[in-house]
Design a protein around this motif. Structure first.
Motif, mmCIF file in Angstrom:
data_model
loop_
_atom_site.group_PDB
_atom_site.id
_atom_site.type_symbol
_atom_site.label_atom_id
_atom_site.label_comp_id
_atom_site.label_asym_id
_atom_site.label_seq_id
_atom_site.Cartn_x
_atom_site.Cartn_y
_atom_site.Cartn_z
ATOM 1 N N PRO A 96 -97.865 22.975 5.588
ATOM 2 C CA PRO A 96 -100.213 23.286 5.112
ATOM 3 C C PRO A 96 -99.752 24.632 4.653
ATOM 4 O O PRO A 96 -100.378 25.422 3.776
ATOM 5 C CB PRO A 96 -100.662 24.093 6.926
ATOM 6 N N GLN A 97 -99.035 25.666 4.669
ATOM 7 C CA GLN A 97 -98.405 26.953 4.223
ATOM 8 C C GLN A 97 -98.717 27.467 3.156
ATOM 9 O O GLN A 97 -98.486 27.304 1.420
ATOM 10 C CB GLN A 97 -97.307 28.025 4.366
ATOM 11 N N ALA A 98 -96.996 26.346 2.366
ATOM 12 C CA ALA A 98 -97.337 25.623 1.100
ATOM 13 C C ALA A 98 -98.456 25.138 0.104
ATOM 14 O O ALA A 98 -98.288 25.163 -1.050
ATOM 15 C CB ALA A 98 -95.265 24.321 0.161
ATOM 16 N N LEU A 99 -98.912 24.193 0.893
ATOM 17 C CA LEU A 99 -100.010 23.459 0.509
ATOM 18 C C LEU A 99 -101.217 24.355 0.399
ATOM 19 O O LEU A 99 -101.926 24.428 -1.109
ATOM 20 C CB LEU A 99 -100.545 22.179 1.477
ATOM 21 N N LYS A 100 -101.356 25.316 1.527
ATOM 22 C CA LYS A 100 -102.441 25.940 0.612
ATOM 23 C C LYS A 100 -102.059 27.213 -0.164
ATOM 24 O O LYS A 100 -102.916 27.855 -1.697
ATOM 25 C CB LYS A 100 -102.608 27.365 2.229
ATOM 26 N N ALA A 101 -101.585 27.681 -0.757
ATOM 27 C CA ALA A 101 -100.535 28.232 -1.418
ATOM 28 C C ALA A 101 -100.844 27.085 -3.036
ATOM 29 O O ALA A 101 -102.039 27.807 -4.430
ATOM 30 C CB ALA A 101 -99.121 28.273 -1.883
ATOM 31 N N GLN A 102 -100.469 25.760 -3.076
ATOM 32 C CA GLN A 102 -100.677 25.187 -4.178
ATOM 33 C C GLN A 102 -102.319 25.451 -4.825
ATOM 34 O O GLN A 102 -102.937 25.645 -5.384
ATOM 35 C CB GLN A 102 -100.842 23.590 -4.002
ATOM 36 N N LEU A 103 -103.244 24.931 -3.796
ATOM 37 C CA LEU A 103 -104.782 25.309 -3.347
ATOM 38 C C LEU A 103 -104.615 26.499 -4.288
ATOM 39 O O LEU A 103 -105.762 26.530 -5.169
ATOM 40 C CB LEU A 103 -105.595 24.821 -2.508
ATOM 41 N N ASP A 104 -104.562 27.903 -3.532
ATOM 42 C CA ASP A 104 -105.031 29.082 -3.618
ATOM 43 C C ASP A 104 -104.900 29.106 -5.634
ATOM 44 O O ASP A 104 -105.325 29.765 -6.518
ATOM 45 C CB ASP A 104 -104.741 29.779 -3.077
ATOM 46 N N ALA A 105 -103.368 28.708 -6.397
ATOM 47 C CA ALA A 105 -102.928 28.753 -7.249
ATOM 48 C C ALA A 105 -104.005 28.029 -8.219
ATOM 49 O O ALA A 105 -103.984 28.342 -9.593
ATOM 50 C CB ALA A 105 -101.116 28.099 -7.503
ATOM 51 N N ASN A 106 -105.006 27.218 -7.789
ATOM 52 C CA ASN A 106 -105.322 26.642 -8.945
ATOM 53 C C ASN A 106 -107.014 26.282 -8.590
ATOM 54 O O ASN A 106 -107.717 25.844 -8.655
ATOM 55 C CB ASN A 106 -105.084 24.508 -8.659
ATOM 56 N N GLY A 107 -107.022 27.496 -7.558
ATOM 57 C CA GLY A 107 -108.959 27.999 -7.131
ATOM 58 C C GLY A 107 -109.609 26.677 -6.864
ATOM 59 O O GLY A 107 -110.692 27.185 -6.799
ATOM 60 N N LEU A 108 -108.841 26.505 -5.680
ATOM 61 C CA LEU A 108 -109.614 25.229 -4.947
ATOM 62 C C LEU A 108 -109.684 25.130 -3.225
ATOM 63 O O LEU A 108 -109.033 26.408 -2.526
ATOM 64 C CB LEU A 108 -109.095 24.024 -5.323
ATOM 65 N N THR A 109 -110.445 24.848 -2.819
ATOM 66 C CA THR A 109 -110.298 24.946 -1.319
ATOM 67 C C THR A 109 -110.121 23.932 -0.758
ATOM 68 O O THR A 109 -110.582 22.757 -1.507
ATOM 69 C CB THR A 109 -111.672 25.758 -0.569
ATOM 70 N N MET A 110 -110.181 23.459 0.441
ATOM 71 C CA MET A 110 -110.398 22.269 1.458
ATOM 72 C C MET A 110 -111.157 22.592 2.648
ATOM 73 O O MET A 110 -110.704 22.863 4.082
ATOM 74 C CB MET A 110 -108.812 21.862 2.092
#
Length: 248
Positions: free
Chosen positions: A41-55
């Protein structure tokens, strides 16, 4: 301005890093997760943040939902606001009104810890919940037995279940918190995509249904989905353009 989401299950056959970059560039503001994405989950959150996306919405398997602490931690890490039970395996599906009521009672109990934590808990339909038992759809028996459970309405699956979304959506409109926007190809077309179509390119009467969705449900999340696209660029770009064309 309406925020539009992208169900990542649609892109399960494509590299996640590429997909996140692509949907962000197209103007999607959020994505919806599913089981195999939650390994780190932490790595996924970092990917989301890098692209300006939320879940804000996420599909979580029934088994993981019953591991409350694990799923609450997942929601905290990813910023999930709506936790959704996405599917029932064929062997788990009730075959009677009483069975669906019992499943509804089970979901009511599963959802309570998430609601107590300030999250919304819901169920996502397919077509099999629109089989009738004793004069009511299975989905109706479920929801009547689970008054605290909300709904992520998959409109195209309602149609595939031979039900009328124009009638059904308002019936439970005060519990519909999210909507999947996808489409069904005309008969005989898109066999290599399991008969699905990009939003706005098929037979679901979205222009008629959209005012109902917007005025007679409390849906806040509108998520583009295609169960088996053979061209992710085409699907992602067509779908957001079509949803925007429907208006707020």
């Amino acid at each position: 301005m309406m925020d539009i989401g992208f169900q990542l299950f649609s892109a399960r056959n494509y590299p996640l890093a590429d997909v996140l970059k692509k949907v962000a560039a197209l103007g999607y503001s959020h994505v919806e997760g599913y089981g195999s994405l939650y390994t780190d989950p932490q790595a996924l959150k970092a990917q989301l943040d890098a692209n300006g996306l939320t879940m804000p919405t996420a599909h979580v398997s029934l088994g993981d939902l019953e591991d409350t602490s694990k799923t609450l931690k997942l929601a905290e890490t990813l910023g999930i606001k709506v936790v959704v039970c996405p599917w029932l395996a064929p062997t788990d599906r009730p075959t009677s009104a009483d069975g669906w009521k019992k499943f509804g009672d089970r979901l009511q109990k599963i959802g309570k810890p998430f609601q107590d934590a300030g999250l919304t808990f819901g169920y996502h339909n397919h077509e099999f919940e629109f089989i009738s038992y004793d004069g009511k759809y299975a989905m109706d028996w479920l929801l009547e037995a689970a008054p605290a459970v909300n709904v992520e309405a998959d409109v195209a699956w309602i149609v595939r279940g031979n039900a009328d979304p124009a009638t059904w959506l308002p019936k439970f409109g005060d519990r519909i918190v999210a909507v999947h926007v996808k489409d069904i190809a005309p008969a005989g077309q898109n066999a290599d995509e399991d008969g699905w179509a990009d939003a706005g390119q098929g037979t679901v009467p979205w222009k008629t249904l959209w005012p109902i969705v917007r005025s007679q449900t409390k849906a806040q999340y509108f998520v583009a989905e295609h169960d088996n696209p053979n061209d992710i660029d085409r699907f992602a770009s067509r779908s957001i353009a079509f949803i925007k064309s429907l208006g707020a």
